[in-house]
Design a protein around this motif. Structure first.
Motif, short mmCIF file in Angstrom:
data_model
loop_
_atom_site.label_atom_id
_atom_site.label_comp_id
_atom_site.label_asym_id
_atom_site.label_seq_id
_atom_site.Cartn_x
_atom_site.Cartn_y
_atom_site.Cartn_z
N ASN A 176 -101.93 8.04 96.82
CA ASN A 176 -102.02 7.87 95.37
C ASN A 176 -100.64 7.86 94.70
N ALA A 177 -99.73 8.69 95.19
CA ALA A 177 -98.40 8.75 94.56
C ALA A 177 -97.69 7.41 94.67
N GLN A 178 -97.71 6.81 95.90
CA GLN A 178 -97.08 5.49 96.07
C GLN A 178 -97.82 4.43 95.25
N GLY A 179 -99.16 4.53 95.22
CA GLY A 179 -99.93 3.56 94.43
C GLY A 179 -99.60 3.63 92.96
N ASP A 180 -99.49 4.85 92.43
CA ASP A 180 -99.13 5.02 91.01
C ASP A 180 -97.76 4.42 90.72
N ALA A 181 -96.80 4.63 91.64
CA ALA A 181 -95.44 4.14 91.41
C ALA A 181 -95.41 2.62 91.37
N VAL A 182 -96.08 1.99 92.35
CA VAL A 182 -96.08 0.53 92.41
C VAL A 182 -96.83 -0.08 91.23
N PHE A 183 -97.99 0.49 90.93
CA PHE A 183 -98.77 -0.05 89.81
C PHE A 183 -98.05 0.15 88.49
N LYS A 184 -97.34 1.28 88.37
CA LYS A 184 -96.57 1.54 87.15
C LYS A 184 -95.46 0.51 87.00
N GLU A 185 -94.83 0.13 88.11
CA GLU A 185 -93.78 -0.90 88.06
C GLU A 185 -94.34 -2.23 87.58
N MET A 186 -95.52 -2.62 88.15
CA MET A 186 -96.12 -3.89 87.74
C MET A 186 -96.54 -3.86 86.27
N ALA A 187 -97.20 -2.77 85.87
CA ALA A 187 -97.65 -2.66 84.48
C ALA A 187 -96.47 -2.64 83.53
#
Length: 517
Positions: A183-194
Motif C-alpha cells: 500500500n505504501a508504494q501504491g500510495d506513492a505512485v498514485f499520488k505522483e500520477m494524481a
C-alpha cells in the motif's frame, strides 16, 4: 506587347486551375484515407455485436478473424485492439490462460513484422499487449511475473515517448502495488500520477482513475484496495475542492477588479459603480442557486440509485421464490395428474408441462461442478441420434451426419437430450425432399461444436432469442409448452457451453451448440 500580356495571363489562369484541381484531389484522397482508417470492419462489428449479446465463443472467434484481417491490411492499431479483446474473452470468461498467452505472442510477432509502423508506434502497441499480460498475471496472483511486465512496460514507454502512456504506467504500477498489499508504494505512485494530472487541472481524469481503482478493488473482492483507494480519493477530493474554490474566488476577484477598472476608465459615477456591483451580486446569487440546485439533484440521484439497487435485489429474490413456488406446485400436482387418463391429449400435455417445469427448475439450481464428462466416439454417437428420427421425417428427406473419426469428452446425457430435441424439431419443420444435417467441428483445443441444420423456411431474426425464453407467450399446451429449447439452453449453460441460432445460415435454420471442455 498587349498580345504577349494576354497570353501570359491565359497561361497563369490555366496553371491556377491545374493547381486548384490537384489540391482538390489531394484533399479528397486524404479525406477518404482518414475515413477508411477510422471505419470499423464488418468482422469487428459482428464481433462487437456477439460480445454485446454475451455469445462468448462467437465473439472471440470473430475478434480473432478481425485481428487477422486488420493485420493483412496493415492497420496494426485496430488489429491490436481486436486481438486484445479476444484475449480478454479467453481468460476473463473461460479461464483459457494458455490460449490467451498464445494469442498475445501472435500479436507481438505481427507488430514486430509490420513494415508500416514506426519504432515509437510499435513500442506503444507492444505496451498495450504487455499491459494485458500484467493484468493476467495479477489475476493469477503471480507477483514476480507481473513485476517483470512492469519493467518491460517502462522500457516501452521510454521508447514511445508518449506522455499519456507515462501516466498510464503510473496508474498500472499503483494497481500492482495495491493488488499485492504494497500500500505504501501504491500510495506513492498514485499520488505522483494524481499530482501530475491535478497540476494540469485535468480533474476529471484523476476522478475517473480513482473511480476505476475503487471499482477494480470491488471486482477483485479486495477490501484493502477499496479502503486505501477510497481514503486517498476522499483526501484528493477535499484538496481539489479547495483548489477549485480558490480558483473560482480568484477568478471572481479578477473579474471584479477588471470591472472596477473598466468602470473607473469609462465612467467614474457612483450610479455605474452600483450597477456593476449589483450585477456581480446577482451573478453570485445565481451561482449559489445553481450550486444549491446541483446539490439537490445529486442527492436525488444518490437516493434513486440506492432505491434501484434495493429494487433489483428484491426482484432477484422474488424471482427465486417464484421459481421455487412454481416447482413446488408442479410437484404437488403430479400425484393427481398421474391418476388421470393420460390417453387424453389434454392430460398428457399437463403431465409433460409439469415434468418440464420441474426439470427446468432443477437445471437452474444444479451444481455444475458435479456434471461428469466421458470420452465418446463421435461417429456412432451421432449416427445413433440420427437413427432415432428416421421414422419421423417426411417423404424423401435426406439425413446426413458429418462427424470425424475421433473422440470428445462430453456429458452424453445432456448432449443427447439437446441434439435429439433439435433433430425432432428439424424433422417436424423440414418439407418433403429437404435435408437435415448433424455436424461436429473441433473449434479449438478445448472447444467442441455440434450443428443441427435443416432446409426449409428460416426462423425470423426477431424470434431467434425468444425461442430460448420460457413463458414468453400463452400457449395451448396440447400443441407444446415451449419449454423444450429453454431446457436445452440451460443444459448447455450448465456444461459451460452455449446454444444459439446461426443468423448467417440462409438455407433454412441452423442451431449451434458450443461446448468448452
Amino acid at each position: 506587347m498587349p498580345n504577349f500580356a494576354l497570353k501570359k495571363k491565359d497561361i497563369l489562369t490555366k496553371m491556377n486551375k491545374k493547381v486548384y484541381i490537384l489540391l482538390v484531389n489531394l484533399l479528397f484522397c486524404c479525406t477518404f484515407a482518414v475515413a477508411q482508417a477510422v471505419q470499423k470492419s464488418e468482422l469487428q462489428q459482428r464481433a462487437e455485436a456477439a460480445d454485446k449479446e454475451g455469445t462468448v465463443a462467437t465473439a472471440r472467434y470473430m475478434y480473432i478473424r478481425a485481428f487477422e484481417d486488420y493485420v493483412g491490411k496493415g492497420q496494426m492499431k485496430q488489429a491490436v485492439d481486436c486481438g486484445l479483446k479476444a484475449t480478454g474473452l479467453y481468460y476473463k470468461k473461460d479461464s483459457y490462460w494458455k490460449e490467451a498467452f498464445d494469442l498475445l505472442r501472435r500479436i507481438d510477432d505481427n507488430i514486430n513484422a509490420s513494415q508500416q509502423v514506426s519504432t515509437s508506434d510499435k513500442a506503444a502497441l507492444h505496451y498495450e499487449v504487455t499491459k494485458e499480460r500484467l493484468q493476467m498475471y495479477m489475476k493469477m496472483r503471480k507477483s514476480t511475473s507481473a513485476l517483470d511486465q512492469l519493467s518491460i512496460m517502462e522500457s516501452q514507454v521510454s521508447t514511445s515517448g508518449d506522455e499519456n502512456l507515462k501516466n498510464d504506467l503510473l496508474y498500472n504500477k499503483a494497481i500492482y502495488y495495491y493488488t499485492f498489499g504494497l500500500n505504501a508504494q501504491g500510495d506513492a505512485v498514485f499520488k505522483e500520477m494524481a499530482g501530475k494530472l491535478t497540476a494540469s487541472k485535468e480533474y476529471d481524469k484523476v476522478d475517473q482513475a480513482y473511480q476505476t481503482l475503487i471499482a477494480n478493488g470491488r471486482r477483485s473482492n479486495s477490501a484493502n484496495l477499496v479502503a486505501q483507494s477510497y481514503k486517498s480519493y476522499v483526501a484528493w477530493k477535499d484538496s481539489v475542492n479547495a483548489i477549485k474554490s480558490a480558483d473560482e474566488i480568484a477568478a471572481l476577484k479578477k473579474r471584479i477588479s477588471e470591472n472596477e477598472a473598466s468602470i473607473s476608465e469609462k465612467d467614474s459615477s457612483l450610479t455605474s459603480r452600483m450597477a456593476i456591483i449589483i450585477g456581480l451580486c446577482v451573478l453570485a446569487a445565481a451561482l449559489a442557486a445553481a450550486l444549491a440546485v446541483g446539490a439537490i439533484v445529486l442527492m436525488r440521484f444518490i437516493l434513486l440509485t440506492r432505491k434501484q439497487k434495493n429494487t433489483i435485489k428484491m426482484a432477484n429474490e422474488n424471482n427465486a421464490l417464484k421459481a421455487k413456488f412454481i416447482s413446488n406446485i408442479s410437484a404437488q400436482l403430479d400425484p393427481t395428474l398421474q391418476k388421470l387418463d393420460d390417453r387424453l391429449p389434454e392430460v398428457k400435455a399437463l403431465q409433460d408441462f409439469s415434468s418440464h417445469i420441474q426439470m427446468l427448475s432443477r437445471l437452474e439450481n444444479e451444481d455444475t461442478s458435479a456434471i461428469e464428462l466421458e470420452d465418446t466416439l463421435l461417429p456412432p454417437f451421432c449416427e445413433g441420434l440420427m437413427d432415432q428420427i428416421r421414422n419421423k421425417v417426411k417423404n424423401e428427406v435426406t439425413l446426413t451426419v458429418n462427424a470425424p473419426k475421433m473422440s470428445a469428452k462430453i456429458n452424453k446425457e445432456y448432449v443427447s437430450h439437446i441434439l435429439i430435441h433439435l433433430l425432432e424439431n428439424a424433422a417436424e419443420y423440414t418439407p418433403e425432399g429437404g435435408t437435415i444435417w448433424l455436424d461436429y467441428k473441433k473449434r479449438g483445443a478445448h472447444v467442441h461444436q455440434f450443428l443441427v441444420s435443416n432446409t426449409g423456411e428460416g426462423m425470423p431474426e426477431e424470434k431467434q432469442e425468444d425461442v430460448f425464453k420460457p413463458f414468453v407467450e400463452i400457449r395451448d399446451l396440447t400443441t407444446g409448452d415451449g419449454l423444450g429449447l429453454p431446457i436445452c439452453r440451460q443444459m448447455a449453460l450448465n456444461m459451460n457451453g452455449e446454444l444459439s441460432v446461426d443468423p448467417n445460415f440462409t438455407k433454412g435454420t441452423r442451431f449451434v451448440l458450443d461446448l468448452h471442455a
